[in-house]
Motif scaffolding. Sequence first.
Motif, PDB file in Angstrom:
ATOM      1  N   MET A   1       8.120   1.805  -6.156  1.00 41.42           N
ATOM      2  CA  MET A   1       7.529   3.147  -6.293  1.00 41.42           C
ATOM      3  C   MET A   1       6.030   3.036  -6.580  1.00 41.42           C
ATOM      4  SD  MET A   1       8.489   5.976  -9.195  1.00 41.42           S
ATOM      5  CE  MET A   1      10.132   6.317  -8.604  1.00 41.42           C
ATOM      6  N   CYS A   2       5.275   3.985  -6.090  1.00 45.03           N
ATOM      7  CA  CYS A   2       3.835   4.006  -6.364  1.00 45.03           C
ATOM      8  C   CYS A   2       3.602   4.379  -7.830  1.00 45.03           C
ATOM      9  CB  CYS A   2       3.135   5.026  -5.465  1.00 45.03           C
ATOM     10  SG  CYS A   2       1.376   5.184  -5.854  1.00 45.03           S
ATOM     11  N   PRO A   3       2.883   3.593  -8.568  1.00 45.69           N
ATOM     12  CA  PRO A   3       2.654   3.907  -9.994  1.00 45.69           C
ATOM     13  C   PRO A   3       1.725   5.111 -10.180  1.00 45.69           C
ATOM     14  CG  PRO A   3       1.451   1.924  -9.363  1.00 45.69           C
ATOM     15  CD  PRO A   3       2.263   2.326  -8.170  1.00 45.69           C
ATOM     16  N   ARG A   4       1.029   5.498  -9.093  1.00 46.55           N
ATOM     17  CA  ARG A   4       0.098   6.629  -9.243  1.00 46.55           C
ATOM     18  C   ARG A   4       0.734   7.954  -8.813  1.00 46.55           C
ATOM     19  NH1 ARG A   4      -5.684   5.584  -6.830  1.00 46.55           N
ATOM     20  NH2 ARG A   4      -4.671   5.929  -4.815  1.00 46.55           N
ATOM     21  N   CYS A   5       1.388   7.953  -7.631  1.00 43.53           N
ATOM     22  CA  CYS A   5       1.909   9.237  -7.128  1.00 43.53           C
ATOM     23  C   CYS A   5       3.429   9.274  -7.028  1.00 43.53           C
ATOM     24  CB  CYS A   5       1.287   9.585  -5.776  1.00 43.53           C
ATOM     25  SG  CYS A   5       1.945   8.594  -4.406  1.00 43.53           S
ATOM     26  N   SER A   6       4.071   8.187  -7.415  1.00 46.26           N
ATOM     27  CA  SER A   6       5.535   8.102  -7.436  1.00 46.26           C
ATOM     28  C   SER A   6       6.182   8.156  -6.055  1.00 46.26           C
ATOM     29  CB  SER A   6       6.159   9.194  -8.338  1.00 46.26           C
ATOM     30  OG  SER A   6       5.683   9.047  -9.653  1.00 46.26           O
TER      31      SER A   6
ATOM     32  N   ARG B   1       0.855  -1.190   0.000  1.00 48.16           N
ATOM     33  CA  ARG B   1       0.000   0.000   0.000  1.00 48.16           C
ATOM     34  C   ARG B   1       0.888   1.237   0.000  1.00 48.16           C
ATOM     35  NH1 ARG B   1      -4.216   0.443   4.758  1.00 48.16           N
ATOM     36  NH2 ARG B   1      -2.288   0.573   5.978  1.00 48.16           N
ATOM     37  N   CYS B   2       0.547   2.161  -0.869  1.00 48.63           N
ATOM     38  CA  CYS B   2       1.332   3.397  -0.952  1.00 48.63           C
ATOM     39  C   CYS B   2       1.174   4.187   0.340  1.00 48.63           C
ATOM     40  CB  CYS B   2       0.876   4.232  -2.151  1.00 48.63           C
ATOM     41  SG  CYS B   2       1.728   5.826  -2.251  1.00 48.63           S
ATOM     42  N   GLY B   3       2.321   4.582   0.933  1.00 44.50           N
ATOM     43  CA  GLY B   3       2.287   5.364   2.165  1.00 44.50           C
ATOM     44  C   GLY B   3       1.791   6.789   1.952  1.00 44.50           C
ATOM     45  N   GLU B   4       1.685   7.199   0.693  1.00 45.95           N
ATOM     46  CA  GLU B   4       1.267   8.576   0.394  1.00 45.95           C
ATOM     47  C   GLU B   4      -0.211   8.634   0.006  1.00 45.95           C
ATOM     48  OE1 GLU B   4       3.519  11.007   0.757  1.00 45.95           O
ATOM     49  OE2 GLU B   4       1.919  12.483   0.441  1.00 45.95           O
ATOM     50  N   CYS B   5      -0.583   7.846  -1.051  1.00 47.99           N
ATOM     51  CA  CYS B   5      -1.950   7.964  -1.574  1.00 47.99           C
ATOM     52  C   CYS B   5      -2.827   6.761  -1.245  1.00 47.99           C
ATOM     53  CB  CYS B   5      -1.921   8.205  -3.081  1.00 47.99           C
ATOM     54  SG  CYS B   5      -1.475   6.741  -4.037  1.00 47.99           S
ATOM     55  N   GLY B   6      -2.229   5.706  -0.687  1.00 46.10           N
ATOM     56  CA  GLY B   6      -3.037   4.562  -0.247  1.00 46.10           C
ATOM     57  C   GLY B   6      -3.346   3.552  -1.343  1.00 46.10           C
TER      58      GLY B   6
HETATM   59 ZN    ZN Z   1       0.761   6.639  -4.116  1.00 43.63          ZN
END
Ligand code: ZN
Length: 308
Positions: free
Chosen positions: A220-225, A206-211
Amino acid sequence: MSAPPGTADTAAAIREAARRIREQGDSAPQLARDPVNTPMINNWTEALGDADPRYPELAPPAMVQVWTMRGLHGRRPADDPLGAMTAVLDEAGYTSVVATDCDQSYARYLRPGERLSVRSRLTDVVGPKRTALGEGWFVTTVSTWSVGSGDDAEPVAEMMFRILKFRPPSPPEPAAAPRAVLRPVVNRDTEYFWAGMAAGELRVWRCGECGLLRHPPGPMCPRCSATHPEFLIASGRGEVYSYVVHHHPPVPGRELPFVVALVALEEGVRVLGELRDTDPAGVRVGLPVEIVFDRVDDELTLPAWRAR
Ligand code: ZN
């Protein structure tokens, strides 16, 4: 004969069968398919490198058994004593065989054109004996070759032949060898997942930034990097999104055929794993499944699925 090998009843039954077969004496003469002949003598002497100039006008005496071989489609005659005794011992569990002695004696050379016959008799059956190969019985027969097969048949060779019919020892239990499985590569990005498996948790990136949830994991998160992922612990329930039935080739640690399912988790991501304990014919898209933690050893627990 129903008693297991090694019992007194079995031994007595074998001795009784041996006595009966021995009393039958010589089998009926079996006439050779072909007479003694030059082509076979040449084949034999070439194969053995025997340049004796008397061949092929005469036949090498050691060929005697060749002349009465039954050929590719030949059948052992019903009154053959070795066949009968072998059947008795097979049935009693002494299923393996090794020849131990063979002793031939010859009265004279044979010539092309002479046609042989052979008769055999059982002379003795001794056992049970403990041998390096296992418990077994020594079976001795004597075969006599004659030129011709009628009352005026002329004996020309004799062979004492002894075999050991034995019961092979049971194979030892396989040692507790490590299970052969294809091991995943564990790295910085996937370490949390395998640690979760070992702990009995299905962990989802789970992305720690955008979830955003994703599987398999990445750095790396593919949505918010963002590059500081966390994980959530999934319920372990889902349904079959797609699957294959693997028939070939063999895979270490797996019995064929097996089902590999792509499971859509309740949380939304898809996780691959073997679907266990399910008839391949009964698998369908949408089948409800739950996770199984397949502990291979201290280092590795694999995810698998079963129907719920
Ligand atoms: Zn993210």
